[in-house]
Design a protein around this motif. Structure first.
Motif, PDB file in Angstrom:
ATOM      1  N   LEU A  62      20.028   4.506 -20.905  1.00  0.00           N
ATOM      2  CA  LEU A  62      21.118   4.721 -21.862  1.00  0.00           C
ATOM      3  C   LEU A  62      22.432   5.064 -21.166  1.00  0.00           C
ATOM      4  CD1 LEU A  62      21.988   4.909 -24.803  1.00  0.00           C
ATOM      5  CD2 LEU A  62      21.257   7.304 -24.811  1.00  0.00           C
ATOM      6  N   ASN A  63      22.343   5.874 -20.129  1.00  0.00           N
ATOM      7  CA  ASN A  63      23.545   6.251 -19.404  1.00  0.00           C
ATOM      8  C   ASN A  63      24.247   5.010 -18.831  1.00  0.00           C
ATOM      9  OD1 ASN A  63      25.412   8.065 -18.264  1.00  0.00           O
ATOM     10  ND2 ASN A  63      24.298   8.053 -16.334  1.00  0.00           N
ATOM     11  N   GLN A  64      23.468   4.089 -18.283  1.00  0.00           N
ATOM     12  CA  GLN A  64      24.053   2.856 -17.731  1.00  0.00           C
ATOM     13  C   GLN A  64      24.649   1.991 -18.848  1.00  0.00           C
ATOM     14  OE1 GLN A  64      21.296   0.733 -15.171  1.00  0.00           O
ATOM     15  NE2 GLN A  64      20.968   2.511 -13.844  1.00  0.00           N
ATOM     16  N   LEU A 121      14.374   3.910 -10.106  1.00  0.00           N
ATOM     17  CA  LEU A 121      15.750   3.440 -10.263  1.00  0.00           C
ATOM     18  C   LEU A 121      16.639   4.123  -9.226  1.00  0.00           C
ATOM     19  CD1 LEU A 121      16.330   3.407 -14.151  1.00  0.00           C
ATOM     20  CD2 LEU A 121      15.605   1.549 -12.644  1.00  0.00           C
ATOM     21  N   VAL A 122      17.585   3.353  -8.719  1.00  0.00           N
ATOM     22  CA  VAL A 122      18.621   3.904  -7.842  1.00  0.00           C
ATOM     23  C   VAL A 122      19.528   4.772  -8.731  1.00  0.00           C
ATOM     24  CG1 VAL A 122      20.620   3.173  -6.457  1.00  0.00           C
ATOM     25  CG2 VAL A 122      18.456   1.914  -6.297  1.00  0.00           C
ATOM     26  N   PRO A 123      20.065   5.893  -8.218  1.00  0.00           N
ATOM     27  CA  PRO A 123      20.874   6.763  -9.089  1.00  0.00           C
ATOM     28  C   PRO A 123      22.019   6.025  -9.798  1.00  0.00           C
ATOM     29  CG  PRO A 123      20.429   7.845  -7.001  1.00  0.00           C
ATOM     30  CD  PRO A 123      19.899   6.449  -6.875  1.00  0.00           C
ATOM     31  N   ASP A 124      22.264   6.431 -11.031  1.00  0.00           N
ATOM     32  CA  ASP A 124      23.257   5.757 -11.881  1.00  0.00           C
ATOM     33  C   ASP A 124      24.636   5.648 -11.234  1.00  0.00           C
ATOM     34  OD1 ASP A 124      21.321   5.510 -13.773  1.00  0.00           O
ATOM     35  OD2 ASP A 124      22.074   7.066 -15.110  1.00  0.00           O
ATOM     36  N   GLU A 125      25.074   6.731 -10.565  1.00  0.00           N
ATOM     37  CA  GLU A 125      26.442   6.714 -10.020  1.00  0.00           C
ATOM     38  C   GLU A 125      26.581   5.672  -8.903  1.00  0.00           C
ATOM     39  OE1 GLU A 125      24.408   9.289 -10.222  1.00  0.00           O
ATOM     40  OE2 GLU A 125      24.196  10.262  -8.275  1.00  0.00           O
ATOM     41  N   VAL A 126      25.491   5.409  -8.188  1.00  0.00           N
ATOM     42  CA  VAL A 126      25.541   4.403  -7.110  1.00  0.00           C
ATOM     43  C   VAL A 126      25.659   3.002  -7.713  1.00  0.00           C
ATOM     44  CG1 VAL A 126      24.265   3.412  -5.154  1.00  0.00           C
ATOM     45  CG2 VAL A 126      24.146   5.881  -5.595  1.00  0.00           C
ATOM     46  N   GLY A 152      21.919   1.298   2.660  1.00  0.00           N
ATOM     47  CA  GLY A 152      20.768   0.407   2.506  1.00  0.00           C
ATOM     48  C   GLY A 152      19.454   1.166   2.657  1.00  0.00           C
ATOM     49  N   LYS A 153      19.414   2.072   3.640  1.00  0.00           N
ATOM     50  CA  LYS A 153      18.176   2.843   3.866  1.00  0.00           C
ATOM     51  C   LYS A 153      17.897   3.754   2.685  1.00  0.00           C
ATOM     52  CE  LYS A 153      18.233   2.545   8.836  1.00  0.00           C
ATOM     53  NZ  LYS A 153      19.117   2.888   9.895  1.00  0.00           N
ATOM     54  N   GLU A 154      18.973   4.317   2.155  1.00  0.00           N
ATOM     55  CA  GLU A 154      18.818   5.207   0.988  1.00  0.00           C
ATOM     56  C   GLU A 154      18.285   4.409  -0.208  1.00  0.00           C
ATOM     57  OE1 GLU A 154      21.594   7.751  -1.985  1.00  0.00           O
ATOM     58  OE2 GLU A 154      22.471   7.296  -0.041  1.00  0.00           O
ATOM     59  N   LEU A 155      18.855   3.222  -0.427  1.00  0.00           N
ATOM     60  CA  LEU A 155      18.437   2.376  -1.555  1.00  0.00           C
ATOM     61  C   LEU A 155      16.964   1.988  -1.421  1.00  0.00           C
ATOM     62  CD1 LEU A 155      21.474  -0.108  -1.705  1.00  0.00           C
ATOM     63  CD2 LEU A 155      21.067   1.851  -3.189  1.00  0.00           C
ATOM     64  N   LYS A 156      16.591   1.614  -0.217  1.00  0.00           N
ATOM     65  CA  LYS A 156      15.202   1.184   0.038  1.00  0.00           C
ATOM     66  C   LYS A 156      14.207   2.279  -0.351  1.00  0.00           C
ATOM     67  CE  LYS A 156      12.378  -0.828   3.762  1.00  0.00           C
ATOM     68  NZ  LYS A 156      11.543  -1.657   2.918  1.00  0.00           N
ATOM     69  N   GLY A 157      14.595   3.507  -0.107  1.00  0.00           N
ATOM     70  CA  GLY A 157      13.737   4.644  -0.454  1.00  0.00           C
ATOM     71  C   GLY A 157      13.382   4.640  -1.934  1.00  0.00           C
ATOM     72  N   TYR A 158      14.343   4.331  -2.778  1.00  0.00           N
ATOM     73  CA  TYR A 158      14.087   4.272  -4.230  1.00  0.00           C
ATOM     74  C   TYR A 158      13.334   2.996  -4.593  1.00  0.00           C
ATOM     75  CZ  TYR A 158      17.596   7.978  -4.698  1.00  0.00           C
ATOM     76  OH  TYR A 158      18.280   9.159  -4.604  1.00  0.00           O
ATOM     77  N   MET A 159      13.819   1.878  -4.072  1.00  0.00           N
ATOM     78  CA  MET A 159      13.284   0.575  -4.493  1.00  0.00           C
ATOM     79  C   MET A 159      11.813   0.400  -4.093  1.00  0.00           C
ATOM     80  SD  MET A 159      16.739  -1.507  -3.622  1.00  0.00           S
ATOM     81  CE  MET A 159      16.372  -3.122  -4.266  1.00  0.00           C
TER      82      MET A 159
END
Ligand code: AP5
Length: 210
Positions: A86-88, A58-63, A46-53
């Protein structure tokens, strides 16, 4: 019915997703909502996601690919907020093929930058049930209180002017390739997001025969 909603931040994806799910009785898969739930839990992820959001990135594609695969079901859904690049789009195509899922329509809701700024700066969401309001366009009956569940209405952390600007830039950079990917398919629908929400809803339901 399986619907993919695409559009810039604030184009009205979440608003339409809620109405479509209500009418069609299918699941709403909103990637932003799922990610925000994880942020709320305060986990390491969650903390990692918040950093992007919070930065409007965008949150990394693999996540997000793992999140999507775990939430899709073959019965029916409105997918709001995926794919965004496009990757998504290719990842989603692969997930559909692997699980024998045929989507019915890809909806591109298009809006201009000024509309986005106006909508997001005055958007309020219910802390409890996630219902979406706008201080001018779709105000609640009682100021600050959700009509549906009486929860408190709040402003999203990423609805600050500088973050809105970044989200719009990210969308501009990534959207063309996604649209090119889906435009070649007959299930493509484009709607003017500046129309009122009922008109947009009508265009989508007409296209899918509902
Ligand atoms: P997410 O929560 O999906 O945000 P978004 O795409 O930026 O979209 P919004 O939720 O801001 O707007 P909306 O189009 O749903 O509009 P709404 O209906 O609320 O994603 C947040 C973050 O999560 C991303 O920035 C990213 O970090 C991450 N993320 C999400 N998906 C990801 C992915 N696939 N890959 C990587 N990272 C990802 O409406 C907006 C306002 O306008 C409201 O106030 C509403 O009342 C009003 N309104 C709606 N329709 C109308 C209308 N027709 N007329 C007048 N007003 C209207």
């Amino acid at each position: 019915m399986k619907i993919i909603l695409f559009g810039a931040p604030g184009s009205g994806k979440g608003t339409q997703a809620a109405d479509l799910c209500g009418r069609l009785k299918i699941a709403k898969i909103s990637l932003g909502d799922i990610l925000r739930e994880e942020v709320k839990k305060g986990t390491g992820l969650g903390k990692e996601l918040k950093g992007y959001m919070d930065k409007g990135l965008l949150v990394p594609d693999e996540v997000v690919a793992k999140v999507i695969e775990g939430n899709l079901n073959s019965k029916g859904f409105v997918l709001d907020g995926y794919p965004r690049n496009l990757n998504q789009a290719k990842t989603l195509d692969g997930i559909f093929k692997k699980n024998n899922i045929n989507y019915d329509v890809f909806v591109n809701i298009y809006v201009d930058e000024q509309t986005i700024i106006n909508r997001l700066s005055k958007r309020r969401v219910c802390k409890q049930c996630g219902a979406i309001y706008h201080l001018v366009n779709m105000p609640p009956q009682k100021e600050g209180i959700c009509d549906k569940c009486a929860g408190a209405l709040i402003q999203r952390d990423d609805d600050k002017p500088e973050v809105i600007k970044k989200r719009w830039e990210v969308f501009q950079k990534e959207s063309k390739q996604v649209l090119d990917f889906y435009k070649t398919q007959k299930k493509f629908l484009e709607v003017d997001g500046c129309e009122n929400k009922e008109k947009i809803f009508e265009a989508i339901t007409k296209k899918i025969g509902q």
